[in-house]
Design a protein around this motif. Sequence first.
Motif, PDB file in Angstrom:
ATOM      1  N   MET A 153       0.871  -1.164  -0.023  1.00 27.28           N
ATOM      2  CA  MET A 153      -0.049  -0.138  -0.108  1.00 27.28           C
ATOM      3  C   MET A 153       0.692   1.222  -0.266  1.00 27.28           C
ATOM      4  O   MET A 153       0.530   1.984  -0.815  1.00 27.28           O
ATOM      5  N   SER A 154       1.745   1.291   0.929  1.00 29.15           N
ATOM      6  CA  SER A 154       2.807   2.579   0.890  1.00 29.15           C
ATOM      7  C   SER A 154       3.649   2.405  -0.470  1.00 29.15           C
ATOM      8  O   SER A 154       3.675   3.564  -0.735  1.00 29.15           O
ATOM      9  N   ASP A 155       3.866   1.226  -0.734  1.00 27.96           N
ATOM     10  CA  ASP A 155       4.756   1.252  -2.135  1.00 27.96           C
ATOM     11  C   ASP A 155       3.832   2.073  -3.290  1.00 27.96           C
ATOM     12  O   ASP A 155       4.372   2.777  -3.980  1.00 27.96           O
ATOM     13  N   TRP A 156       2.400   1.365  -3.225  1.00 29.57           N
ATOM     14  CA  TRP A 156       1.602   1.944  -4.441  1.00 29.57           C
ATOM     15  C   TRP A 156       1.493   3.341  -4.262  1.00 29.57           C
ATOM     16  O   TRP A 156       1.392   4.119  -5.187  1.00 29.57           O
ATOM     17  N   LEU A 157       1.378   3.975  -2.981  1.00 25.58           N
ATOM     18  CA  LEU A 157       1.447   5.460  -2.731  1.00 25.58           C
ATOM     19  C   LEU A 157       2.419   6.021  -3.213  1.00 25.58           C
ATOM     20  O   LEU A 157       2.705   7.272  -3.837  1.00 25.58           O
ATOM     21  N   ALA A 158       3.540   5.716  -3.032  1.00 25.48           N
ATOM     22  CA  ALA A 158       5.038   6.423  -3.298  1.00 25.48           C
ATOM     23  C   ALA A 158       5.230   6.183  -4.750  1.00 25.48           C
ATOM     24  O   ALA A 158       5.477   7.383  -5.243  1.00 25.48           O
ATOM     25  N   ASN A 159       4.731   5.094  -5.364  1.00 30.42           N
ATOM     26  CA  ASN A 159       5.083   5.010  -6.719  1.00 30.42           C
ATOM     27  C   ASN A 159       4.115   6.228  -7.367  1.00 30.42           C
ATOM     28  O   ASN A 159       4.313   6.762  -8.497  1.00 30.42           O
ATOM     29  N   SER A 160       2.869   6.050  -7.183  1.00 27.22           N
ATOM     30  CA  SER A 160       1.863   7.144  -7.462  1.00 27.22           C
ATOM     31  C   SER A 160       2.303   8.543  -7.572  1.00 27.22           C
ATOM     32  O   SER A 160       2.028   9.448  -8.283  1.00 27.22           O
ATOM     33  N   LEU A 161       2.740   8.739  -6.010  1.00 22.68           N
ATOM     34  CA  LEU A 161       3.312  10.135  -5.750  1.00 22.68           C
ATOM     35  C   LEU A 161       4.427  10.540  -6.847  1.00 22.68           C
ATOM     36  O   LEU A 161       4.565  11.677  -7.291  1.00 22.68           O
TER      37      LEU A 161
END
Lengths: 122, 224
Positions: A1-9
């Motif tokens: 989840m945090s990876d996904w957030l970091a990637n989209s940011l």
Amino acid sequence: MSDWLANSLSSFFGDPHALLVLVIAGFLPNEVWRMLGLWLGGGVDEGSEALIWVRAVATAILAGVIAQILVQPPGALASVPDWLRYGAVAAGFAVFMLTRRSIFAGVVSGEVAMVAGKWWLG
Amino acid sequence: MRSVATTVLTLVLFATYVGIGALAHDSHFSLGWVLGSTVLVWAGPAQIILITTLGSGATVVQAAIAVAVSAIRLFPMVVSVLPTMRTAGTKRRHLVLAAHFIAVTLWVECHRLLPLVPRERRIAFTHGLGCGLLFVCLVATTVGYGLAANLPVLFAAAILMLTPLAFLLSTARNCRQISDVLALVLGLALYPLVATLQTGVDILISGISAGTIAYGAHWWRARA
């Protein structure tokens, strides 16, 4: 989840280094004048000679930026021949003067001239 | 009549920011970066200088100097508008956000609209107007960025062309004195000459020399 957030940011903002550049080269040198105006305001005469010079230099820098975009066009604008870019700006300026300085009429005419010219060239 | 004038100014602003969004896309900046520049810098010319100088390979210091010099004009705008919002109970920190919103469009609108607003409501009015214009510009930036990415080359070129047209004509409209007109004409003419030297600070050199010559002409005329 945090990876996904970091990637989209990171895909939205890009390189964090670029954001730092934005703050150092864009935000700070621009904002300093507003804050100086807030802190020192009141003691400056709007018609003073120094401000006339400042306005002339600011206008000439802006003129340089306009010339830069026209002479060394970025991206897709480079696909338009030189003479057509200059001609379109001249047409827009002529209509602007003829319509008693209507920015809207000038911009629309310049755009129409460029698109029509490019379409005619094929 | 008043609403028409507002619409035209907002349209020009919208076109300018569509152009900035497209310019940022074609100079390989991210959408988040250019939206951030609209919020933080909030001055069309400074954003265009930032994007074109960084995009053409200038260093951070060169870009910062060019932006700083172009932004000096914000100083007299802030100085002339803020006193009209002040009341006896106004602290400086109440004016920080209002000062940030000052740029050429808001400055023109404040001089036109603030006299119609009761003094104690002027800060709130400026915040409202600033947020409204900022929202319009963020939408325009996104639209321009998206259009440049997805449109055929001809239309992408047309959107990039909005920037020089809108800036040239709005600057020409704001010319009040002979020095302003000369600065505009000389600035356009000198840049291509200075650019052949490829110094990295071409815009600064051509801008400061053209502006100073224009000021010299004004000074000489005033004395004669």
